[in-house]
Design a protein around this motif. Sequence first.
Motif, mmCIF file in Angstrom:
data_model
loop_
_atom_site.group_PDB
_atom_site.id
_atom_site.type_symbol
_atom_site.label_atom_id
_atom_site.label_comp_id
_atom_site.label_asym_id
_atom_site.label_seq_id
_atom_site.Cartn_x
_atom_site.Cartn_y
_atom_site.Cartn_z
ATOM 1 N N TYR A 19 0.959 -1.034 -0.129
ATOM 2 C CA TYR A 19 -0.121 0.086 0.193
ATOM 3 C C TYR A 19 0.902 1.592 0.388
ATOM 4 O O TYR A 19 0.569 2.310 -0.710
ATOM 5 N N ILE A 20 1.722 1.065 0.859
ATOM 6 C CA ILE A 20 3.183 2.706 1.055
ATOM 7 C C ILE A 20 3.615 2.442 -0.313
ATOM 8 O O ILE A 20 3.363 3.891 -0.745
ATOM 9 N N GLN A 61 1.208 9.245 -6.271
ATOM 10 C CA GLN A 61 0.960 10.411 -6.114
ATOM 11 C C GLN A 61 3.056 10.817 -6.146
ATOM 12 O O GLN A 61 2.523 11.807 -6.737
ATOM 13 N N ARG A 90 2.197 1.810 -3.441
ATOM 14 C CA ARG A 90 1.873 2.097 -4.489
ATOM 15 C C ARG A 90 1.043 3.429 -4.208
ATOM 16 O O ARG A 90 1.152 4.392 -4.924
ATOM 17 N N VAL A 91 0.753 4.340 -2.795
ATOM 18 C CA VAL A 91 0.514 5.772 -2.947
ATOM 19 C C VAL A 91 1.529 6.135 -3.068
ATOM 20 O O VAL A 91 1.277 7.349 -3.597
ATOM 21 N N GLY A 92 3.073 5.443 -2.916
ATOM 22 C CA GLY A 92 4.049 6.480 -3.474
ATOM 23 C C GLY A 92 3.957 6.746 -4.699
ATOM 24 O O GLY A 92 4.506 7.898 -4.730
#
Lengths: 174, 251
Positions: B242-243, B250, B245-247
């Motif tokens: 998750y971390i 964005q 993918r979010v990073g």
Amino acid sequence: MAERSTGYADAVAAVARAEGNLDVVSDELFRVARALEGSDELRMTLSDRQIPAARRQQIVEDLLGGRASETTTAVVSMIVAAGRSSDLGGIAREAVEINARDRGRSVAEVRTAVALADGQAERMAAALGAATGHQVDIKVVVDPSIMGGVVATIGDEVIDGSVRHRLSQLRDSF
Amino acid sequence: MSKRLWAAAAVVVAAVALSASAAGAAGETVGSCIFDELGEAQFEGIEGDGFTAVKELKTQYKAGDKHAKELKEDFEKDLEGCLEAPNPIIPEVTEIIWGGAAFVVLLALMKWKLFPVVKNLMEQRTQRIQDSLDDADRERAEAAEVRARYEAELADAKAEAARLVDEARDQAASVRADLQSRAEADIADMRERAAADVEASKRQAIADLQSEVSDIALGAAEAVLGRSLEDPEMQRQLVDDYIARVGADQG
């Protein structure tokens, strides 16, 4: 109700600032609110107006005494005595927001199925900060109902990467 | 009427008088007639009269006298005249006269007394008959009028009955057509609804089947995931993903 929570949160923040521990009080208040959400019995007991306010305050002090700051204990006791224990979650979130704004940061509520491992909270804050464009304080809530992954809420934006969400998408795709 | 009656009577009397004969008028029998002829016989050229003259004529005739033969033949004709029957219809002249006079008297009396009574009776009878005929004519006329009225009413009734029958037939046809169209519409609606129900049932069955299949598949997936998610390393890996993918999204 949101307006009332904001008013209580402003008062709590003012008291904590006066005591010089807004950062600690907001964090402890958030944790107390999460604990209250996780215990129906405790939430119903503190919301029961049939129980005298002094008795409810005594319960709060028994629970938090020695585990939280005196300011946090006093603030929670005051909220419970005022019969606003059901608003404690909203007040805590508002207090956290106020604390973050005071420091030029945003607040992200991060829900995970299990507690974050070492270093994951920092990397999570960094990733969300990169995503939102400004520094982010994360408040982790352990919520086994999401089964796995993470659900991050920053203001009105929700970034759902939970297993529950993916299963729901899969169910909808059928 | 009266003049004709008198004329007929006069004609009858004249005919009787003209047709009366001498023998008939005498009224004697054949025997007495022959007896009288024999007793009064006289012959030309023969002496004597009566039976003597007849006896002398017979003698001369048997002697072959031609003249006696002619006399004998004439005398026989006179005797044969006695054999002529008296007229059964025509009476003697005197009787005719007396009878005619009595008839005239009787006729006068009848005309004076009886005929007026008879005439009156006849007139009354005639009047009654005439009244009866008039009544019969009037009743016939009334009957004809009643019959005509009845026939007119009957014709009206028949016409009315025919009109009612036609009207009932038209109404029946209209009702039949209406019922038929309504039934056809109902049938079409029922078919449409049945088709819709079948389609809905089919869709529901497919949806139920899909739901059942998805539930089974998701149940199996959740079971598998549940066991996998019990692994802390798996949970940590999901947060790390998750971390990342979010990073990545964005960044």
